[in-house]
Design a protein around this motif. Structure first.
Motif, short mmCIF file in Angstrom:
data_model
loop_
_atom_site.label_atom_id
_atom_site.label_comp_id
_atom_site.label_asym_id
_atom_site.label_seq_id
_atom_site.Cartn_x
_atom_site.Cartn_y
_atom_site.Cartn_z
N ALA A 122 0.82 -1.22 0.00
CA ALA A 122 0.00 0.00 0.00
C ALA A 122 0.85 1.26 0.00
N ALA A 123 1.94 1.25 -0.78
CA ALA A 123 2.82 2.42 -0.84
C ALA A 123 2.10 3.64 -1.40
N GLU A 124 1.15 3.42 -2.31
CA GLU A 124 0.45 4.55 -2.91
C GLU A 124 -0.43 5.27 -1.89
N VAL A 125 -0.92 4.53 -0.90
CA VAL A 125 -1.69 5.17 0.17
C VAL A 125 -0.79 6.10 0.96
N GLN A 126 0.42 5.65 1.27
CA GLN A 126 1.38 6.50 1.96
C GLN A 126 1.71 7.73 1.14
N ASN A 127 1.94 7.55 -0.16
CA ASN A 127 2.29 8.67 -1.02
C ASN A 127 1.18 9.70 -1.11
N ALA A 128 -0.06 9.26 -0.95
CA ALA A 128 -1.18 10.19 -1.00
C ALA A 128 -1.10 11.21 0.13
N PHE A 129 -0.55 10.79 1.27
CA PHE A 129 -0.46 11.69 2.42
C PHE A 129 0.87 12.45 2.47
N THR A 130 1.92 11.91 1.85
CA THR A 130 3.22 12.59 1.86
C THR A 130 3.34 13.52 0.66
#
Length: 273
Positions: free
Chosen positions: A182-190
């Motif tokens: 779920a790296a894209e979920v993290q990128n959505a917030f960073t």
């Protein structure tokens, strides 16, 4: 004392691992220089987009170009520092899929230091340089009656913002452990968070502004303190002292991210490979 020793051990391990990657990247100095310049130009396209907007309008959400540039410079510089220090956290999912994360767990070194320093990339200095350049121009162009408190608040915003973004990187990595990537979920917030903060809060709905103020307090990277510096009302009613609350928010975010990281590690189940 044991906790303090673990922190120093982690910092030492981070320094050694990061130093190894720096020496590796400096082997080919020309390639490194080209990469840094390319990174600087690429990240600068965001501000070019803002300039194109202002070629058509005089104000964006009631904010003039130097004021938006002030927000942009603060957000990009703070995020750039966090990305330089902990930007490799979003690759944690790949390590879990190929089984190499298990190797980090058995080493006598704090896992967070290993993951944070993994593939440390000096090319990310391009983002910081570009953010500082825009921030420097904005500081000279904004119409502000500077006081000692406001001058001091600028570096406090940058450092506190970097810590807040760093906490989001760590919490996002912990989420990847639980969610199995779920790296894209993290990128959505960073990456998504820093893009959001480049624009005035007045162009967004109040529900979104409340969310990034009270739930995920990214607004304390720049929106809240910058509104105070620029003498602009914040869209959400807040006490006056919150303009100086960024260091406190950063400390709370760090504590919360630490708890989430430990919970994520306890929940990890090896791939077996």
């Amino acid at each position: 004392m044991a906790e303090r020793g673990a922190v120093w051990e982690g910092l030492r391990a981070y320094r050694l691992i990061a130093g190894m990657w720096v020496r590796s990247s400096m082997t080919y100095r020309t390639s490194f220089a080209v990469t840094v310049v390319g990174n600087l130009l690429l990240t600068g396209l965001d501000f070019v987009g803002i300039l194109l907007m202002f070629s058509q309008v005089d104000r964006l959400g009631g904010w003039a170009l130097p004021e938006v540039a002030f927000l942009y410079g603060l957000s990009v510089t703070a995020f750039g520092i966090a990305d330089l220090v902990l930007g490799s956290m979003d690759a944690l999912g790949t390590r879990m899929r190929d089984g190499s994360f298990d190797v980090l767990l058995v080493r006598p070194v704090p896992v967070l230091a290993q993951v944070g320093a993994d593939r440390f990339a000096l090319r990310r200095l391009g983002r910081i340089t570009q953010g500082l350049a825009v921030l420097g121009w904005a500081l000279s162009a904004v119409d502000v009656e500077w006081t000692a408190a406001k001058v001091l608040l600028v570096p406090v915003m940058v450092l506190s913002g970097a810590v807040i973004f760093g906490a989001v990187f760590v919490a996002g990595a912990a989420f990847q452990i639980v969610a199995q990537d779920a790296a894209e979920v993290q990128n959505a917030f960073t990456y998504g968070g820093t893009t959001l903060l480049q624009y005035p809060p007045t162009v967004f709905g109040k529900d979104l502004v409340r969310g990034v103020t009270f739930t995920l307090p990214l607004a304390f990277v720049n929106w809240v303190p910058a509104a105070h510096v620029l003498g602009r009302p914040y869209p959400v009613a807040l006490p006056g002292w919150t303009a100086y609350a960024s260091p406190l928010v950063a400390a709370v975010c760090c504590a919360a991210a630490g708890l989430v990281w430990r919970s994520g590690l306890r929940a990890y189940r090896s791939t077996g490979s």
